[in-house]
Design a protein around this motif. Sequence first.
Motif, mmCIF file in Angstrom:
data_model
loop_
_atom_site.group_PDB
_atom_site.id
_atom_site.type_symbol
_atom_site.label_atom_id
_atom_site.label_comp_id
_atom_site.label_asym_id
_atom_site.label_seq_id
_atom_site.Cartn_x
_atom_site.Cartn_y
_atom_site.Cartn_z
ATOM 1 N N ALA A 1 -8.368 17.825 -3.515
ATOM 2 C CA ALA A 1 -7.169 17.396 -4.579
ATOM 3 C C ALA A 1 -7.879 17.389 -6.031
ATOM 4 O O ALA A 1 -9.240 17.095 -6.148
ATOM 5 N N ALA A 2 -7.123 17.492 -7.048
ATOM 6 C CA ALA A 2 -7.410 17.393 -8.346
ATOM 7 C C ALA A 2 -7.856 16.111 -8.910
ATOM 8 O O ALA A 2 -8.931 15.908 -9.648
ATOM 9 N N LYS A 3 -7.183 15.013 -8.344
ATOM 10 C CA LYS A 3 -7.765 13.761 -8.813
ATOM 11 C C LYS A 3 -7.145 12.767 -7.742
ATOM 12 O O LYS A 3 -6.583 12.910 -7.072
ATOM 13 N N PRO A 4 -7.977 11.673 -8.070
ATOM 14 C CA PRO A 4 -7.664 10.619 -6.841
ATOM 15 C C PRO A 4 -6.282 10.107 -6.850
ATOM 16 O O PRO A 4 -5.433 10.304 -7.825
ATOM 17 N N LEU A 5 -5.566 9.715 -5.854
ATOM 18 C CA LEU A 5 -4.365 9.056 -5.731
ATOM 19 C C LEU A 5 -3.939 7.798 -6.407
ATOM 20 O O LEU A 5 -4.924 6.930 -6.270
ATOM 21 N N GLY A 6 -2.814 7.757 -7.008
ATOM 22 C CA GLY A 6 -2.549 6.335 -7.647
ATOM 23 C C GLY A 6 -1.839 5.298 -6.628
ATOM 24 O O GLY A 6 -1.116 5.986 -5.782
ATOM 25 N N ALA A 7 -2.153 4.255 -6.809
ATOM 26 C CA ALA A 7 -1.323 3.368 -5.804
ATOM 27 C C ALA A 7 -0.002 3.090 -6.071
ATOM 28 O O ALA A 7 0.498 2.691 -5.020
ATOM 29 N N ASP A 8 0.635 3.580 -7.127
ATOM 30 C CA ASP A 8 2.002 3.547 -7.308
ATOM 31 C C ASP A 8 2.786 4.613 -7.043
ATOM 32 O O ASP A 8 3.940 4.928 -7.070
ATOM 33 N N ARG A 9 1.921 5.572 -6.158
ATOM 34 C CA ARG A 9 2.667 6.876 -5.839
ATOM 35 C C ARG A 9 2.394 7.051 -4.284
ATOM 36 O O ARG A 9 1.533 6.692 -3.835
ATOM 37 N N ALA A 10 3.372 7.710 -3.664
ATOM 38 C CA ALA A 10 3.264 8.153 -2.200
ATOM 39 C C ALA A 10 1.921 8.918 -1.943
ATOM 40 O O ALA A 10 1.407 9.810 -2.730
ATOM 41 N N PRO A 11 1.316 8.757 -0.765
ATOM 42 C CA PRO A 11 1.749 7.889 0.082
ATOM 43 C C PRO A 11 1.215 6.359 -0.105
ATOM 44 O O PRO A 11 1.595 5.556 0.710
#
Length: 1025
Positions: free
Chosen positions: A937-947
């Motif tokens: 993936a390009a960047k870490p996942l945000g806590a405010d977005r799925a999943p």
Amino acid sequence: MDPPAAKRSRGCPAGPEERDAGAGAVRGRGRPEALLDLSAKRVAESWAFEQVEERFSRVPEPVQKRIVFWSFPRSEREICMYSSLGYQPPEGEHDARVPFTRGLHLLQSGAVDRVLQVGFHLSGNIRELGGPGEPERLYHVSISFDRCKITSVSCGCDNRDLFYCAHVVALSLYRIRHARQVELRLPISETLSQMNRDQLQKFVQYLISAHHTEVLPTAQRLADEILLLGSEINLVHGAPDPTAGAGIEDANCWHLDEEQIQEQVKQLLANGGYYGASQQLRSMFCKVREMLRMRDSNGARMLILMTEQFLQDPRLALWRQQGAGMTDKCRQLWDELGALWVCVVLSPHCKPEERVSWLQLLGKWDQLDVCPLEEGNYSFDGPSLQPTMALSPGREEEEDEEEEVVAAGSRHTVFGRALQAGSLHWSDAHLQRILASDSYGPSLTGTVGGEKPTFDPQGRPLWLGEPFPTACARVDTLRAHGYPRQALRLAGAIVNTLRLQRRHQLESYKQQKKELLQKGNTCITNTEGWVGHPLDPIGCLCRALLEACRLEEETLALYPGGPFSGFGEVLFRESVPMHTCARYLFTALLPHDPDLAYRLALRAMRLPVLETAFPAREPHPHPLDSIMSNRFPRWFILGHLETRQCELASAMLTAAKGDPKWLHAVLGSIQQNIHSPALLFKLAQDACKTATPASAPPDTTLLGIALELGLQVMRMTLNTMTWRRREMVRWLVGCATEIGPQALMNIMQNWYSLFTPVEAATIVAVTGTTHATLSRLQLDAPRREELWACARTLALQCAMKDPQNCALPALTLCEKNHAAFEAAYQIVLDAAAGGLGHAHLFTVARYMEHRGLPLRAYKLATLALAQLSIAFNQDSHPAVNDVLWACSLSHSLGRHELSAIVPLIIRSIHCAPMLSDILRRWTLSAPGLGPLGARRAAKPLGADRAPLCQLLDAAVAAYIATSHSRLTHISPRHYGDFIEFLGQARETFLLAPDGHLQFAQFLENLKQTYKGKKKLMLLVRERFG
């Protein structure tokens, strides 16, 4: 009855009773003893000096002196008895610590001096050398005596023991051996009577002056009382004299320290678990027998003191409360105590009033709740056994045994036999004649018949008056009370009776041989077994015969070679085991007649006392047989019997090496007659060791025998696990390896009846396929693969039967075979659906990751999470690390796997700190960037977005729910922890875009809801505003 022959006590110095004459009173050769001395001896032995003074108004001083002279003990036997052990030390060991030995050494070294006899009081000084660098020690010894018995002793060494100290022994032996050298004075009262007033006053004043610190208070008190006319001391005629001997009414017995006996027995019982304590108690029992043999009344007295301490043993109440049996050592001691009481009560020379007093004591003890019952075959919890005499001379096979009638309302304790002995007597005319003569026969009485036979066809006397154990108890009683000749005569009559019974049994056997051989054994002919009997009848009889040096003739009758003996075709249930005798005969006969040796030893292998049931269709010959069907001897006897049986079997196995015929015969006998798994395993080990010598090829037949015994052990212990099972299983695999691959595969294929799934998967399959085993077998490739296939099949079967404990070993064993590995993996998946626990699933999942199978690991981790549930307050749940590992695995695999596991996390975990920890871990890096990730993936996942937004919402909800739950029952001492918890919650709230507002609303809600907790809310405002 004739008095017993005089015998010197064990440990006494050699020499006849020439010391009887005062040991030092040397008379000229052929010179007769003076009439005065002869008379004084008799008077000194039997009359108290007070009785002499009352009988004769005036006794001349020379006569008084001779009576006083002869009143001291004249034999060293009693001194030895009261100052030495109750048993003979091992040959070559003369314990210098024994008081008699030390006292004799002191006497011989000239340590005794200043010996003075004043009346019936002897005193002297003993000088004893100290240790290296220590000064010489001086001990003052005082001895009081009366009628040839020492009645009290006192020594400056302050001895605290059962025995007289060495200093008392030295002074006593000096008085016996050097009697003429001892300064002799009449009792002090006689000397005082010769003084006038002035002399008496001078005597008293000098005495007080010499010992004023000790006697002055007492002297003043006595003077005050004498000067007071109405005082008690003035109302009594005369005054006491400690040197004048005992009074007429005083007991005439040797000094015995009762307090020390009680204290010693109490201490030894407290240390009852140690071998030395039991040995010392047996030594005290031997001392009682020695006293009985010497006709010393202290024998019964000492036994009473010991019995009282036995009954005060605190373990008795504990065992009774717990319903547990006493230890084997304690049981044997109680048996010996009960047998001793039988000897005491059955005494042939005791006074009737003595027997009555003993029976009263026994009756009182018998009623105590803690009084032990006889164990096993010989007692019942409820009814008691009342003996009656029974004789059936008209039937060939019947024996004269005790018919016991069950009478309700009482118990049969260890004292029951002694109480029953109270009704026995020695007045039977036939018994008296047996005891009186070695040549007693029919010609002396003129009859052979009568109500019961009294002689055998050869004219030898029989004793059919009572049961065998009771008759043997009479023999033991006669030996214990010093009647060895009479004991031997009665033992001979008992042996004659056994011989006659054997002849009757042989005749019966000839008539019923076919029927008896079909049954293989006989019915019970007595309700008491002789093996392990409390009275030890066989031992009593053998000891009497051995003691009389007539072993060759009489003892052989105890091993009758008839059909019902221990070597016979048919075996009595109560037959005495013959294993030790058979082992000796087997070794002796083997070089000359092997067939006879093996047949004899195989017959002796039988152990009928282990039989617990009657054969089918066998009539019960006695109404008590239904109660007595469990005919085990005492359990502590069984171990000894079975060990001897095992030694006989081992001797036969070793001798039969190389002879398949006898090896298989011995194997059949072992499997039929030996019932102890531990002993069977020992036989198997011995056989394997014998079959595989280091310098010769193995004996395959004997190895097969060892394997068969090992297999029997496995079957016997499969459902009753022992701590040696792992050792047994490993040994069995090793034994099968020695035989060959086919034996190893056979135990793998038949594992269900031999091993548990865990044992089969973790020991049998693994050990059977190790490099060492394969190298030992030297198999080619096809045979090696066959063995591997057998092991894999075994592992898969174990995994199906016990997936929790065997799934991982099965996977490990099947790694090199794809099909088997897939089958094992499928077993795990099926077991997960059937309830395999999350802990086991996590363990297998980690194994899969380690093997480079992350997707399978992920699959198993999701199955484990589906079964898991962690509550809001379980921060330290044992599965925390497994959950974090599973989350890390899913994150490393990619976004898809992460999205799939989030719902499982939310459903299984309700602990807010855990949820927030997982959330932060997943936001640190992009999914799929780990070593196992295939997508990037390009960047870490945000806590405010799925999943992750779902996980954030769950974490916030968990913090809110947990806060309300904690506030419901919070105490002031936990306020600080709660403020810290709110700080962690705020960090999680702030991960959301509107987290600041949500947290503020949450705090406001808390303040309104819990405004009654003013101090807590004040702390909240100070921290968060």
